[in-house]
Design a protein around this motif. Structure first.
Motif, short mmCIF file in Angstrom:
data_model
loop_
_atom_site.label_atom_id
_atom_site.label_comp_id
_atom_site.label_asym_id
_atom_site.label_seq_id
_atom_site.Cartn_x
_atom_site.Cartn_y
_atom_site.Cartn_z
N UNK A 71 0.73 -1.21 -0.08
CA UNK A 71 -0.09 -0.04 0.05
C UNK A 71 0.80 1.31 -0.07
N UNK A 72 0.60 1.99 0.87
CA UNK A 72 1.33 3.46 1.00
C UNK A 72 2.60 3.28 1.77
N UNK A 73 3.00 2.06 2.29
CA UNK A 73 3.86 1.87 3.42
C UNK A 73 5.05 1.01 2.67
N UNK A 74 6.18 1.18 3.21
CA UNK A 74 7.31 0.39 2.70
C UNK A 74 7.90 -0.18 4.27
N UNK A 75 8.31 -1.55 4.14
CA UNK A 75 8.94 -1.93 5.38
C UNK A 75 10.51 -1.88 4.89
N UNK A 76 11.20 -1.36 5.96
CA UNK A 76 12.55 -1.21 5.59
C UNK A 76 13.44 -1.50 6.87
N UNK A 77 14.71 -1.81 6.78
CA UNK A 77 15.70 -2.06 7.92
C UNK A 77 16.61 -0.75 8.01
N UNK A 78 16.50 -0.45 9.16
CA UNK A 78 17.41 0.60 9.74
C UNK A 78 18.86 0.06 9.92
N UNK A 79 19.61 1.14 10.25
CA UNK A 79 21.10 1.00 10.75
C UNK A 79 21.23 0.06 11.90
N UNK A 80 20.02 0.18 12.73
CA UNK A 80 20.11 -0.77 13.83
C UNK A 80 19.76 -2.20 13.67
N UNK A 81 19.23 -2.45 12.58
CA UNK A 81 18.86 -3.90 12.14
C UNK A 81 17.35 -3.96 12.34
N UNK A 82 16.65 -2.99 12.71
CA UNK A 82 15.04 -3.32 13.10
C UNK A 82 14.50 -3.20 11.57
N UNK A 83 13.51 -3.92 11.58
CA UNK A 83 12.60 -3.92 10.40
C UNK A 83 11.14 -2.99 10.68
N UNK A 84 11.18 -1.93 10.16
CA UNK A 84 10.16 -1.05 10.53
C UNK A 84 9.47 -0.67 9.33
N UNK A 85 7.99 -0.16 9.34
CA UNK A 85 7.18 0.45 8.27
C UNK A 85 7.36 1.86 8.29
N UNK A 86 7.31 2.30 7.15
CA UNK A 86 7.65 3.54 6.75
C UNK A 86 6.47 4.18 5.94
N UNK A 87 6.12 5.48 5.63
CA UNK A 87 5.34 5.95 4.31
C UNK A 87 6.28 5.99 3.46
N UNK A 88 5.86 5.37 2.06
CA UNK A 88 6.80 5.21 1.14
C UNK A 88 7.17 6.67 0.54
N UNK A 89 6.36 7.66 0.65
CA UNK A 89 6.41 8.97 -0.03
C UNK A 89 7.52 9.78 0.86
N UNK A 90 7.82 9.18 1.85
CA UNK A 90 8.83 9.78 2.72
C UNK A 90 10.28 9.18 2.59
N UNK A 91 10.46 8.46 1.57
CA UNK A 91 11.77 7.68 1.09
C UNK A 91 11.98 8.34 -0.07
N UNK A 92 13.31 8.36 -0.43
CA UNK A 92 13.94 8.63 -1.87
C UNK A 92 14.94 7.60 -2.21
N UNK A 93 15.30 7.64 -3.81
CA UNK A 93 16.02 6.65 -4.16
C UNK A 93 17.29 7.18 -4.28
N UNK A 94 17.58 8.43 -3.92
CA UNK A 94 19.13 9.06 -4.26
C UNK A 94 19.40 9.34 -2.72
N UNK A 95 20.81 9.31 -2.61
CA UNK A 95 21.31 9.52 -1.38
C UNK A 95 20.80 11.01 -0.80
N UNK A 96 20.79 10.86 0.56
CA UNK A 96 20.65 12.32 1.26
C UNK A 96 21.88 13.36 0.67
N UNK A 97 21.46 14.54 1.09
CA UNK A 97 22.21 15.63 0.99
C UNK A 97 23.50 15.38 1.90
N UNK A 98 23.02 14.95 3.10
CA UNK A 98 24.06 14.84 4.25
C UNK A 98 25.26 13.89 3.85
N UNK A 99 24.71 12.67 3.17
CA UNK A 99 25.63 11.75 2.77
C UNK A 99 26.35 12.23 1.48
#
Length: 211
Positions: A71-99
């Motif tokens: 649906x509108x969510x994407x399941x991701x694994x963060x840097x701590x290794x935890x699998x969580x769900x986040x809104x898909x429109x709050x993700x981007x396919x390109x590296x962040x400006x910080x990185x």
């Protein structure tokens, strides 16, 4: 100035290269990677709908591993290794400006150093061309001065020749006049002798007498 135009052109080329590198880095990322948008930190849930409880947050620009989408969510694994769900429109396919910033700064520094080397080489080349041009201009000026001096000497020689020709013509006229005077004198003397001689008394011839 030519060097400044070349420098601006090189900087524009560097900017184009930098954008190309950035685009390449973006497309080269693995399909199962994503980054949280730079604008905000986002809440994560335990399931793929708004009905699941919030269990934490992801930092803006944080890199995550994409596991699945529902649906509108994407399941991701963060840097701590935890699998969580986040809104898909709050993700981007390109590296962040910080990185991207450290890598971009390194690339900019590298390109700047390369451009400085190119500019230095161009400046040396232009300087060499300028020196060569100055040498040629000095040589041309020397040749022109020498040519003017030769023209002046030639004009002086022509004036001397004209003076000598005038003197020669005068001497020829004087000599011719002397010849005329000498010839006239001789002719006059002959005429005078011719006029005087007939009037001179003649001597009588002695006759020989025989006794």
């Amino acid at each position: 100035m030519l060097v400044n135009r070349i420098r601006y052109r090189n900087y524009a080329a560097a900017a184009g290269i930098l954008l190309s590198v950035t685009s390449f880095n973006a497309t080269a990322q693995s399909a199962n990677q994503a980054w949280v948008t730079d604008e905000l930190s986002t809440y994560v849930r335990s399931g793929p709908t708004d009905g699941y409880r919030i269990i934490g947050t992801l930092n803006a620009g944080e890199q995550v591993e994409v596991l699945e989408t529902s649906g509108d969510y994407t399941r991701v694994r963060n840097s701590d290794g935890n699998a969580v769900w986040v809104l898909s429109n709050e993700l981007q396919e390109t590296p962040s400006a910080v990185e991207q910033l450290p890598a971009l700064e390194a690339q900019v520094e590298e390109l700047t150093a390369e451009l400085d080397g190119i500019n230095e080489a161009w400046e040396q080349r232009v300087s060499s061309m300028t020196e060569t041009l100055e040498v040629r201009e000095r040589r041309i000026a020397e040749l022109e001065a020498s040519n003017q001096e030769l023209d002046s000497q030639a004009e002086q020689s022509r004036q001397q020749v004209r003076g000598l020709q005038a003197r020669l013509e005068t001497q020829e006229e004087d000599l011719l006049m002397r010849y005329f005077m000498y010839g006239g004198g001789v002719a006059g003397a002959g005429l005078l002798v011719g006029l005087i001689v007939p009037h001179l008394p003649r001597r009588r011839k002695k006759r020989d007498r025989w006794f």
